[in-house]
Design a protein around this motif. Structure first.
Motif, PDB file in Angstrom:
ATOM      1  N   GLN A 194     -32.363 -32.429  30.550  1.00 17.28           N
ATOM      2  CA  GLN A 194     -33.286 -33.544  30.783  1.00 17.28           C
ATOM      3  C   GLN A 194     -34.722 -33.154  30.421  1.00 17.28           C
ATOM      4  O   GLN A 194     -35.439 -33.919  29.778  1.00 17.28           O
ATOM      5  CB  GLN A 194     -33.224 -34.018  32.229  1.00 17.28           C
ATOM      6  N   ALA A 195     -35.146 -31.947  30.777  1.00 19.60           N
ATOM      7  CA  ALA A 195     -36.499 -31.495  30.438  1.00 19.60           C
ATOM      8  C   ALA A 195     -36.658 -31.356  28.929  1.00 19.60           C
ATOM      9  O   ALA A 195     -37.704 -31.701  28.364  1.00 19.60           O
ATOM     10  CB  ALA A 195     -36.803 -30.178  31.145  1.00 19.60           C
ATOM     11  N   ALA A 196     -35.616 -30.860  28.256  1.00 17.66           N
ATOM     12  CA  ALA A 196     -35.661 -30.723  26.794  1.00 17.66           C
ATOM     13  C   ALA A 196     -35.756 -32.099  26.132  1.00 17.66           C
ATOM     14  O   ALA A 196     -36.510 -32.285  25.178  1.00 17.66           O
ATOM     15  CB  ALA A 196     -34.431 -29.973  26.295  1.00 17.66           C
ATOM     16  N   GLN A 197     -35.001 -33.067  26.648  1.00 16.71           N
ATOM     17  CA  GLN A 197     -35.057 -34.425  26.102  1.00 16.71           C
ATOM     18  C   GLN A 197     -36.472 -34.987  26.223  1.00 16.71           C
ATOM     19  O   GLN A 197     -37.003 -35.580  25.278  1.00 16.71           O
ATOM     20  CB  GLN A 197     -34.081 -35.337  26.846  1.00 16.71           C
ATOM     21  N   GLU A 198     -37.086 -34.804  27.385  1.00 24.63           N
ATOM     22  CA  GLU A 198     -38.434 -35.318  27.606  1.00 24.63           C
ATOM     23  C   GLU A 198     -39.449 -34.632  26.701  1.00 24.63           C
ATOM     24  O   GLU A 198     -40.290 -35.285  26.093  1.00 24.63           O
ATOM     25  CB  GLU A 198     -38.824 -35.150  29.080  1.00 24.63           C
ATOM     26  N   ALA A 199     -39.367 -33.303  26.587  1.00 28.11           N
ATOM     27  CA  ALA A 199     -40.328 -32.554  25.773  1.00 28.11           C
ATOM     28  C   ALA A 199     -40.217 -32.893  24.297  1.00 28.11           C
ATOM     29  O   ALA A 199     -41.207 -32.838  23.572  1.00 28.11           O
ATOM     30  CB  ALA A 199     -40.121 -31.058  25.987  1.00 28.11           C
ATOM     31  N   LEU A 200     -39.019 -33.262  23.850  1.00 36.07           N
ATOM     32  CA  LEU A 200     -38.787 -33.547  22.433  1.00 36.07           C
ATOM     33  C   LEU A 200     -38.691 -35.041  22.137  1.00 36.07           C
ATOM     34  O   LEU A 200     -38.325 -35.444  21.041  1.00 36.07           O
ATOM     35  CB  LEU A 200     -37.505 -32.839  21.979  1.00 36.07           C
ATOM     36  N   ASP A 201     -39.007 -35.880  23.121  1.00 36.22           N
ATOM     37  CA  ASP A 201     -38.986 -37.337  22.968  1.00 36.22           C
ATOM     38  C   ASP A 201     -37.623 -37.860  22.522  1.00 36.22           C
ATOM     39  O   ASP A 201     -37.512 -38.658  21.591  1.00 36.22           O
ATOM     40  CB  ASP A 201     -40.058 -37.807  21.982  1.00 36.22           C
ATOM     41  N   ILE A 202     -36.575 -37.396  23.191  1.00 31.96           N
ATOM     42  CA  ILE A 202     -35.211 -37.839  22.892  1.00 31.96           C
ATOM     43  C   ILE A 202     -34.772 -38.808  23.981  1.00 31.96           C
ATOM     44  O   ILE A 202     -34.796 -38.473  25.161  1.00 31.96           O
ATOM     45  CB  ILE A 202     -34.246 -36.644  22.817  1.00 31.96           C
ATOM     46  N   ASP A 203     -34.385 -40.001  23.575  1.00 29.61           N
ATOM     47  CA  ASP A 203     -33.923 -41.018  24.515  1.00 29.61           C
ATOM     48  C   ASP A 203     -32.426 -40.825  24.742  1.00 29.61           C
ATOM     49  O   ASP A 203     -31.637 -41.083  23.831  1.00 29.61           O
ATOM     50  CB  ASP A 203     -34.204 -42.402  23.956  1.00 29.61           C
ATOM     51  N   PRO A 204     -32.025 -40.362  25.928  1.00 27.56           N
ATOM     52  CA  PRO A 204     -30.593 -40.126  26.159  1.00 27.56           C
ATOM     53  C   PRO A 204     -29.755 -41.393  26.066  1.00 27.56           C
ATOM     54  O   PRO A 204     -28.576 -41.334  25.725  1.00 27.56           O
ATOM     55  CB  PRO A 204     -30.530 -39.519  27.548  1.00 27.56           C
ATOM     56  N   SER A 205     -30.336 -42.553  26.314  1.00 26.10           N
ATOM     57  CA  SER A 205     -29.553 -43.784  26.264  1.00 26.10           C
ATOM     58  C   SER A 205     -29.153 -44.151  24.835  1.00 26.10           C
ATOM     59  O   SER A 205     -28.207 -44.899  24.632  1.00 26.10           O
ATOM     60  CB  SER A 205     -30.321 -44.944  26.905  1.00 26.10           C
ATOM     61  N   SER A 206     -29.859 -43.583  23.837  1.00 24.13           N
ATOM     62  CA  SER A 206     -29.503 -43.896  22.453  1.00 24.13           C
ATOM     63  C   SER A 206     -28.178 -43.243  22.057  1.00 24.13           C
ATOM     64  O   SER A 206     -27.590 -43.602  21.053  1.00 24.13           O
ATOM     65  CB  SER A 206     -30.606 -43.433  21.499  1.00 24.13           C
ATOM     66  N   ASN A 207     -27.694 -42.321  22.862  1.00 20.71           N
ATOM     67  CA  ASN A 207     -26.445 -41.630  22.578  1.00 20.71           C
ATOM     68  C   ASN A 207     -25.325 -42.073  23.515  1.00 20.71           C
ATOM     69  O   ASN A 207     -24.310 -41.404  23.616  1.00 20.71           O
ATOM     70  CB  ASN A 207     -26.635 -40.114  22.692  1.00 20.71           C
ATOM     71  N   ILE A 208     -25.487 -43.178  24.198  1.00 20.06           N
ATOM     72  CA  ILE A 208     -24.539 -43.600  25.228  1.00 20.06           C
ATOM     73  C   ILE A 208     -23.141 -43.841  24.664  1.00 20.06           C
ATOM     74  O   ILE A 208     -22.151 -43.599  25.335  1.00 20.06           O
ATOM     75  CB  ILE A 208     -25.051 -44.842  25.990  1.00 20.06           C
ATOM     76  N   ASP A 209     -23.007 -44.273  23.409  1.00 16.86           N
ATOM     77  CA  ASP A 209     -21.689 -44.521  22.837  1.00 16.86           C
ATOM     78  C   ASP A 209     -20.856 -43.252  22.731  1.00 16.86           C
ATOM     79  O   ASP A 209     -19.635 -43.315  22.661  1.00 16.86           O
ATOM     80  CB  ASP A 209     -21.796 -45.169  21.460  1.00 16.86           C
ATOM     81  N   ALA A 210     -21.500 -42.130  22.740  1.00 16.13           N
ATOM     82  CA  ALA A 210     -20.776 -40.848  22.617  1.00 16.13           C
ATOM     83  C   ALA A 210     -19.898 -40.589  23.834  1.00 16.13           C
ATOM     84  O   ALA A 210     -18.960 -39.795  23.762  1.00 16.13           O
ATOM     85  CB  ALA A 210     -21.760 -39.697  22.446  1.00 16.13           C
ATOM     86  N   PHE A 211     -20.157 -41.262  24.950  1.00 11.07           N
ATOM     87  CA  PHE A 211     -19.390 -41.005  26.163  1.00 11.07           C
ATOM     88  C   PHE A 211     -18.134 -41.846  26.243  1.00 11.07           C
ATOM     89  O   PHE A 211     -17.368 -41.750  27.174  1.00 11.07           O
ATOM     90  CB  PHE A 211     -20.255 -41.262  27.408  1.00 11.07           C
ATOM     91  N   HIS A 212     -17.906 -42.672  25.267  1.00 12.21           N
ATOM     92  CA  HIS A 212     -16.726 -43.535  25.250  1.00 12.21           C
ATOM     93  C   HIS A 212     -15.811 -43.154  24.112  1.00 12.21           C
ATOM     94  O   HIS A 212     -16.268 -42.817  23.032  1.00 12.21           O
ATOM     95  CB  HIS A 212     -17.145 -45.008  25.084  1.00 12.21           C
ATOM     96  N   GLY A 213     -14.549 -43.216  24.345  1.00  7.88           N
ATOM     97  CA  GLY A 213     -13.578 -42.922  23.290  1.00  7.88           C
ATOM     98  C   GLY A 213     -13.506 -44.061  22.299  1.00  7.88           C
ATOM     99  O   GLY A 213     -14.040 -45.152  22.540  1.00  7.88           O
ATOM    100  N   PRO A 214     -12.871 -43.859  21.179  1.00  6.43           N
ATOM    101  CA  PRO A 214     -12.731 -44.923  20.179  1.00  6.43           C
ATOM    102  C   PRO A 214     -12.064 -46.164  20.775  1.00  6.43           C
ATOM    103  O   PRO A 214     -11.089 -46.048  21.523  1.00  6.43           O
ATOM    104  CB  PRO A 214     -11.844 -44.287  19.108  1.00  6.43           C
ATOM    105  N   GLY A 215     -12.631 -47.291  20.487  1.00  7.28           N
ATOM    106  CA  GLY A 215     -12.034 -48.548  20.927  1.00  7.28           C
ATOM    107  C   GLY A 215     -12.333 -48.924  22.373  1.00  7.28           C
ATOM    108  O   GLY A 215     -11.816 -49.906  22.889  1.00  7.28           O
TER     109      GLY A 215
END
Length: 104
Positions: A82-103
């Protein structure tokens, strides 16, 4: 990418996008890690760096990594995801699809 971003002739330099090469490398790694874990997971990112490698140590410290200990000749740097995401301006919600399997 890592070899280019860490090459001595590139260290401290910017890419054509205006972003520092070291930051682009860290952003790529942290973004990939972000896409592989749920926001509910506790993730600590570590890096092994030789004590004499001042450029890498400075880069990691600039983005919030801290010395966590030693492993042989290396210093162990650590940073919570979380600290790395904040320091590097990475929005974790932009990767939310990665937590779901295909379909799903």
């Amino acid at each position: 990418m890592a070899a280019y971003a860490t090459a001595s002739h590139v260290q401290g330099g910017k890419l054509s996008t205006g972003e520092y090469a070291s930051k682009a490398l860290l952003r790529a790694v942290v973004s990939d890690i972000t896409s592989r874990y749920s926001p509910q997971d506790t993730v600590i990112i570590t890096a092994l760096v030789l004590a004499m490698n001042s450029p890498s140590r400075t880069c990691l410290e600039r983005y919030g990594w801290f010395i966590f200990g030693n492993q042989g000749r290396y210093l162990v740097y650590a940073n919570p995801l979380q600290a790395a995401q904040e320091a590097l301006d990475i929005d974790p919600s932009s990767n939310i699809d990665a937590f779901h399997g295909p379909g799903t």
